[in-house]
Design a protein around this motif. Sequence first.
Motif, PDB file in Angstrom:
ATOM      1  N   LEU A 194     -14.326  85.177  61.332  1.00 36.68           N
ATOM      2  CA  LEU A 194     -13.434  84.776  60.242  1.00 36.68           C
ATOM      3  C   LEU A 194     -11.963  84.897  60.641  1.00 36.68           C
ATOM      4  N   LEU A 195     -11.675  85.900  61.458  1.00 32.26           N
ATOM      5  CA  LEU A 195     -10.277  86.125  61.846  1.00 32.26           C
ATOM      6  C   LEU A 195      -9.902  85.359  63.112  1.00 32.26           C
ATOM      7  N   GLY A 196     -10.855  84.595  63.645  1.00 31.39           N
ATOM      8  CA  GLY A 196     -10.623  83.986  64.952  1.00 31.39           C
ATOM      9  C   GLY A 196     -10.159  82.536  64.944  1.00 31.39           C
ATOM     10  N   PHE A 197      -9.951  81.951  63.790  1.00 33.52           N
ATOM     11  CA  PHE A 197      -9.533  80.540  63.763  1.00 33.52           C
ATOM     12  C   PHE A 197      -8.053  80.397  64.107  1.00 33.52           C
ATOM     13  N   ALA A 198      -7.728  79.291  64.767  1.00 32.33           N
ATOM     14  CA  ALA A 198      -6.348  79.102  65.234  1.00 32.33           C
ATOM     15  C   ALA A 198      -5.426  78.579  64.132  1.00 32.33           C
ATOM     16  N   ASN A 199      -5.955  77.728  63.269  1.00 34.83           N
ATOM     17  CA  ASN A 199      -5.087  77.052  62.285  1.00 34.83           C
ATOM     18  C   ASN A 199      -5.306  77.521  60.857  1.00 34.83           C
ATOM     19  N   ALA A 200      -6.456  78.146  60.594  1.00 29.27           N
ATOM     20  CA  ALA A 200      -6.718  78.728  59.278  1.00 29.27           C
ATOM     21  C   ALA A 200      -6.543  80.232  59.437  1.00 29.27           C
ATOM     22  N   ARG A 201      -5.539  80.772  58.779  1.00 35.57           N
ATOM     23  CA  ARG A 201      -5.204  82.177  58.981  1.00 35.57           C
ATOM     24  C   ARG A 201      -5.555  83.007  57.750  1.00 35.57           C
ATOM     25  N   VAL A 202      -6.393  84.013  57.943  1.00 38.01           N
ATOM     26  CA  VAL A 202      -6.774  84.891  56.831  1.00 38.01           C
ATOM     27  C   VAL A 202      -5.642  85.887  56.589  1.00 38.01           C
ATOM     28  N   VAL A 203      -5.091  85.864  55.372  1.00 38.14           N
ATOM     29  CA  VAL A 203      -3.947  86.746  55.072  1.00 38.14           C
ATOM     30  C   VAL A 203      -4.275  87.803  54.017  1.00 38.14           C
ATOM     31  N   GLY A 204      -5.573  87.936  53.683  1.00 40.84           N
ATOM     32  CA  GLY A 204      -5.927  88.979  52.731  1.00 40.84           C
ATOM     33  C   GLY A 204      -7.203  88.680  51.980  1.00 40.84           C
ATOM     34  N   LEU A 205      -7.380  89.388  50.880  1.00 44.10           N
ATOM     35  CA  LEU A 205      -8.612  89.299  50.093  1.00 44.10           C
ATOM     36  C   LEU A 205      -8.306  88.900  48.652  1.00 44.10           C
ATOM     37  N   MET A 206      -9.299  88.275  48.030  1.00 39.79           N
ATOM     38  CA  MET A 206      -9.189  87.905  46.624  1.00 39.79           C
ATOM     39  C   MET A 206     -10.450  88.374  45.917  1.00 39.79           C
ATOM     40  N   ALA A 207     -10.302  88.789  44.659  1.00 41.78           N
ATOM     41  CA  ALA A 207     -11.487  89.217  43.911  1.00 41.78           C
ATOM     42  C   ALA A 207     -11.323  88.933  42.427  1.00 41.78           C
ATOM     43  N   MET A 208     -12.450  88.746  41.786  1.00 41.02           N
ATOM     44  CA  MET A 208     -12.500  88.689  40.329  1.00 41.02           C
ATOM     45  C   MET A 208     -13.310  89.886  39.876  1.00 41.02           C
ATOM     46  N   ALA A 209     -12.701  90.686  39.030  1.00 44.03           N
ATOM     47  CA  ALA A 209     -13.397  91.875  38.547  1.00 44.03           C
ATOM     48  C   ALA A 209     -14.387  91.487  37.455  1.00 44.03           C
ATOM     49  N   SER A 210     -15.222  92.419  37.089  1.00 40.87           N
ATOM     50  CA  SER A 210     -16.201  92.169  36.030  1.00 40.87           C
ATOM     51  C   SER A 210     -15.513  91.799  34.721  1.00 40.87           C
ATOM     52  N   ASN A 211     -16.234  91.038  33.937  1.00 42.95           N
ATOM     53  CA  ASN A 211     -15.741  90.655  32.629  1.00 42.95           C
ATOM     54  C   ASN A 211     -16.054  91.786  31.649  1.00 42.95           C
TER      55      ASN A 211
ATOM     56  N   ALA B 193      -8.326  98.844  59.867  1.00 39.40           N
ATOM     57  CA  ALA B 193      -8.767  99.828  60.851  1.00 39.40           C
ATOM     58  C   ALA B 193      -9.523  99.147  61.990  1.00 39.40           C
ATOM     59  N   GLU B 194     -10.332  98.128  61.616  1.00 36.91           N
ATOM     60  CA  GLU B 194     -11.140  97.472  62.639  1.00 36.91           C
ATOM     61  C   GLU B 194     -10.345  96.463  63.466  1.00 36.91           C
ATOM     62  N   TYR B 195      -9.330  95.862  62.850  1.00 33.99           N
ATOM     63  CA  TYR B 195      -8.538  94.829  63.532  1.00 33.99           C
ATOM     64  C   TYR B 195      -7.047  95.154  63.450  1.00 33.99           C
ATOM     65  N   PRO B 196      -6.612  96.179  64.150  1.00 32.71           N
ATOM     66  CA  PRO B 196      -5.200  96.578  64.046  1.00 32.71           C
ATOM     67  C   PRO B 196      -4.235  95.438  64.401  1.00 32.71           C
ATOM     68  N   ALA B 197      -4.669  94.543  65.277  1.00 32.47           N
ATOM     69  CA  ALA B 197      -3.781  93.434  65.658  1.00 32.47           C
ATOM     70  C   ALA B 197      -3.525  92.478  64.487  1.00 32.47           C
ATOM     71  N   HIS B 198      -4.416  92.501  63.494  1.00 33.03           N
ATOM     72  CA  HIS B 198      -4.260  91.598  62.333  1.00 33.03           C
ATOM     73  C   HIS B 198      -3.646  92.312  61.127  1.00 33.03           C
ATOM     74  N   LYS B 199      -3.301  93.579  61.317  1.00 26.59           N
ATOM     75  CA  LYS B 199      -2.894  94.384  60.163  1.00 26.59           C
ATOM     76  C   LYS B 199      -1.711  93.777  59.397  1.00 26.59           C
ATOM     77  N   ASN B 200      -0.712  93.301  60.134  1.00 27.46           N
ATOM     78  CA  ASN B 200       0.476  92.791  59.449  1.00 27.46           C
ATOM     79  C   ASN B 200       0.217  91.536  58.639  1.00 27.46           C
ATOM     80  N   GLU B 201      -0.651  90.662  59.155  1.00 31.00           N
ATOM     81  CA  GLU B 201      -0.885  89.423  58.401  1.00 31.00           C
ATOM     82  C   GLU B 201      -1.905  89.614  57.279  1.00 31.00           C
ATOM     83  N   LEU B 202      -2.774  90.612  57.393  1.00 37.18           N
ATOM     84  CA  LEU B 202      -3.750  90.885  56.318  1.00 37.18           C
ATOM     85  C   LEU B 202      -3.069  91.738  55.252  1.00 37.18           C
ATOM     86  N   ARG B 203      -2.247  91.113  54.424  1.00 36.87           N
ATOM     87  CA  ARG B 203      -1.398  91.915  53.545  1.00 36.87           C
ATOM     88  C   ARG B 203      -1.564  91.602  52.062  1.00 36.87           C
TER      89      ARG B 203
END
Length: 224
Positions: free
Chosen positions: A138-155, A178-188
């Motif tokens: 998931l973190l390995g694509f060149a042009n699609a960059r994962v910058v974090g997480l999204m969630a919907m909580a319970s209703n 912790a697992e991908y320190p090199a991605h820490k700054n962009e996963l924000r």
Amino acid sequence: MQDIKSNIEAIRSQLPPHVTLIAVSKTKPNELLMEAYAAGQRDFGENYVQELEQKAAQLPKDIRWHFIGHLQSNKVKYIAPFVHLIHAVDSIKLLAEIDKQAAKNQRRLDVLLQVHVAMEETKFGWDADELFAQSKALLGFANARVVGLMAMASNTTDEVQLAREFDRVSDLLHRLHAEYPAHKNELRIMSMGMSGDWPLAVAHGSTMIRVGSTIFGARQYLNQ
Ligand SMILES: *Cc1c(COP(=O)(O)O)cnc(C)c1O
């Protein structure tokens, strides 16, 4: 008529500066989006591809459009030229298509991975185990960059339950750091919190809230 400007100002006055407010404008007419725009709002969230395309063509070009709904792979091409952030990526297949369309449009596309933390079975998103099983890809694509997480909580109005779910999103992001320190700054980014639960989401680490009805009033759907 609801006063969109004061609704937005009331939310903004309670938001820490690092939290982005997305005005969720699905089903709402352009006139109402322009009222929000006049109040300084620039981030808007939409759930339907065709509706988003039409609004983006008609409204000011400095709007940042967030696609927050469930996205089908075959529709990525329609929004790839202009979308600012795609919130609800829930498969490698979809991410691969976003990567391909980003390359075609000679741009990078930022996305969030939707994680499943709610009690309801029907909500989309990755479970923790699936997420970590595929995280490297998931973190390995060149042009699609994962910058974090999204969630919907319970209703639910159970704040203990909601807080637990928001904390799980934050735990998952920290595990990724912790697992991908090199991605820490962009996963924000943590996109969580809606009209009913955004103050709690912010208290539990949200950096992006998606608010519809508190700004624009209740939505009316045809055929429902
Ligand atoms: C519609 C929607 C929202 C906004 O919901 P409100 O309860 O009206 O604030 C937020 N996130 C997603 C993914 C949505 O589909």
